[in-house]
Design an enzyme around this catalytic site. Structure first.
Site, PDB file in Angstrom:
ATOM      1  N   HIS A 158       0.844  -1.196   0.000  1.00  0.00           N
ATOM      2  CA  HIS A 158       0.000   0.000   0.000  1.00  0.00           C
ATOM      3  C   HIS A 158       0.882   1.250   0.000  1.00  0.00           C
ATOM      4  O   HIS A 158       1.103   1.880   1.033  1.00  0.00           O
ATOM      5  CB  HIS A 158      -0.943   0.001   1.205  1.00  0.00           C
ATOM      6  CG  HIS A 158      -2.006  -1.049   1.132  1.00  0.00           C
ATOM      7  ND1 HIS A 158      -1.919  -2.248   1.806  1.00  0.00           N
ATOM      8  CD2 HIS A 158      -3.168  -1.087   0.437  1.00  0.00           C
ATOM      9  CE1 HIS A 158      -2.989  -2.980   1.554  1.00  0.00           C
ATOM     10  NE2 HIS A 158      -3.765  -2.298   0.722  1.00  0.00           N
ATOM     11  N   HIS A 215      -7.742   6.649  -2.345  1.00  0.00           N
ATOM     12  CA  HIS A 215      -8.370   5.468  -1.732  1.00  0.00           C
ATOM     13  C   HIS A 215      -7.512   4.786  -0.673  1.00  0.00           C
ATOM     14  O   HIS A 215      -8.031   4.060   0.166  1.00  0.00           O
ATOM     15  CB  HIS A 215      -8.766   4.452  -2.807  1.00  0.00           C
ATOM     16  CG  HIS A 215      -7.668   3.530  -3.229  1.00  0.00           C
ATOM     17  ND1 HIS A 215      -6.655   3.924  -4.100  1.00  0.00           N
ATOM     18  CD2 HIS A 215      -7.401   2.239  -2.896  1.00  0.00           C
ATOM     19  CE1 HIS A 215      -5.839   2.911  -4.285  1.00  0.00           C
ATOM     20  NE2 HIS A 215      -6.245   1.880  -3.567  1.00  0.00           N
ATOM     21  N   ASP A 216      -6.195   5.001  -0.690  1.00  0.00           N
ATOM     22  CA  ASP A 216      -5.326   4.430   0.342  1.00  0.00           C
ATOM     23  C   ASP A 216      -4.481   5.505   1.022  1.00  0.00           C
ATOM     24  O   ASP A 216      -3.396   5.210   1.550  1.00  0.00           O
ATOM     25  CB  ASP A 216      -4.402   3.367  -0.262  1.00  0.00           C
ATOM     26  CG  ASP A 216      -5.042   1.987  -0.337  1.00  0.00           C
ATOM     27  OD1 ASP A 216      -5.943   1.715   0.474  1.00  0.00           O
ATOM     28  OD2 ASP A 216      -4.658   1.191  -1.207  1.00  0.00           O
ATOM     29  N   GLN A 257      -2.978 -18.015  -3.525  1.00  0.00           N
ATOM     30  CA  GLN A 257      -3.498 -17.344  -4.715  1.00  0.00           C
ATOM     31  C   GLN A 257      -4.561 -18.147  -5.479  1.00  0.00           C
ATOM     32  O   GLN A 257      -5.566 -17.583  -5.903  1.00  0.00           O
ATOM     33  CB  GLN A 257      -2.351 -16.963  -5.649  1.00  0.00           C
ATOM     34  CG  GLN A 257      -1.588 -15.729  -5.235  1.00  0.00           C
ATOM     35  CD  GLN A 257      -2.445 -14.485  -5.190  1.00  0.00           C
ATOM     36  OE1 GLN A 257      -2.974 -14.053  -6.201  1.00  0.00           O
ATOM     37  NE2 GLN A 257      -2.577 -13.905  -4.003  1.00  0.00           N
ATOM     38  N   THR A 300       3.114   3.806  -5.500  1.00  0.00           N
ATOM     39  CA  THR A 300       3.079   3.099  -6.777  1.00  0.00           C
ATOM     40  C   THR A 300       1.747   2.370  -6.947  1.00  0.00           C
ATOM     41  O   THR A 300       1.169   2.351  -8.047  1.00  0.00           O
ATOM     42  CB  THR A 300       4.249   2.098  -6.879  1.00  0.00           C
ATOM     43  OG1 THR A 300       5.487   2.793  -6.665  1.00  0.00           O
ATOM     44  CG2 THR A 300       4.280   1.438  -8.244  1.00  0.00           C
TER      45      THR A 300
END
Length: 307
Positions: A48, A88-89, A258, A51
């Site tokens: 987070h 948003h972060d 994943q 980038t």
């Protein structure tokens, strides 16, 4: 351009590309001041970070420009969508909501344990926006400003993974039904709730955009997320707290999970999204290709564990 300028450059480019500065008579100096403030507030987390924010902004830009969302988004929705991706972060400190709540972090207290990360991102960004040097919306009529704020709040709160299943369900029952039965649609503009739902889906697709990136890029982001989660687990151990799922670096982490994550979390979102917006089918194909890689790796890990 240095990495420190990445968010500023990307945000300025997409706002210009969509002609938002002229459309809403945005104050260019204050807009750039705002982008700098957002970038300077991003922490040096493995995942987070600035980038990631730049990546989400450019993904949101592509979805709005080429994703087939035309009937649902106008200039206001584009402005709110790109702004939401930018903030948003904001100031994310690398811990998930569960950790903030169980440690009674200030962000959890301030939000009454409801989406503490996402509420903090919104609160801090809007506090900057209301300062004179950063208020690039000061020429916008009050009604438009209120509409903008309402949409942004809904979008950023939608990035809380705790809301994931509920939003996917709404996409299936509300949006997909409309798209599959075009003859039943009234010719009026879609209601605000549907416009917001489309934008919520878009920002969620953009927020986990690494799952459809080139494989080497996707792998690096998965490893970065794994490291960030392990760091939380390290702190949980240090505080004698129960270590959260997938956050114990002495056990398999995110990269090992994943295949299940894609099958049960990612694919339902992307398949529903592509069913609504067929131009996005390429994203499903790329997600599946990356998932196939992880499933092959899973076979190799299982074989290695038996030897």
């Amino acid at each position: 351009m240095t990495m420190v300028e990445l968010v500023q450059v990307i945000c300025w480019h997409v706002f210009t590309k969509h002609n938002l500065i002229e459309e809403f008579k945005l104050d260019q100096v204050k807009l750039m001041n705002f982008f700098r403030a957002i970038e300077s507030g991003m922490q040096d987390n493995p995942y987070h970070n600035a980038t990631h924010v730049a990546d989400v902004v450019q993904s949101m830009h592509c979805l709005l420009l080429k994703g087939g969302l035309n009937q649902f988004v106008g200039k206001m929705e584009i402005l709110a969508g790109l702004f939401s991706a930018c903030i948003h972060d904001f100031e994310h400190i690398g811990f998930n909501n569960d950790f903030l709540i169980k440690t009674q972090h200030d962000w959890a207290i301030d939000s009454n344990d409801k989406s503490p990360n996402e509420n903090h991102h919104l609160i801090s960004a809007f506090r900057i926006l209301r300062q004179d040097d950063f208020n690039f919306l000061h020429r916008m009529p009050e009604a438009q400003r209120n509409q903008f704020r309402k949409i942004v709040i809904e979008l950023v709160l939608a990035t809380d993974m705790g809301e994931h299943m509920a939003i996917v369900s709404k996409l299936k029952t509300n949006l997909l039904k409309r798209m599959e039965n075009p003859d039943d649609q009234i010719e009026d503009e879609p209601p605000d709730s549907l416009r917001i739902l489309v934008l919520q889906g878009a920002i969620k697709v953009a927020d986990i955009g690494h799952v459809y990136a080139d494989r080497d890029v996707h792998i690096r982001w998965a490893e970065r997320l794994e490291e960030e989660m392990w760091r939380q687990g390290d702190l949980e151990k240090h505080r004698d707290l129960k270590v959260s799922f997938l956050m114990d670096r002495e056990k398999p982490g995110v990269t090992r999970s994943q295949p299940g994550f894609v099958d049960f979390v990612v694919m339902p979102l992307f398949e529903t999204w592509a069913a609504c917006f067929p131009k996005c089918q390429v994203l499903v194909n790329r997600v599946q290709a990356n998932c196939d890689h992880w499933k092959e790796m899973e076979k190799q890990w299982n074989l290695a564990s038996k030897t």
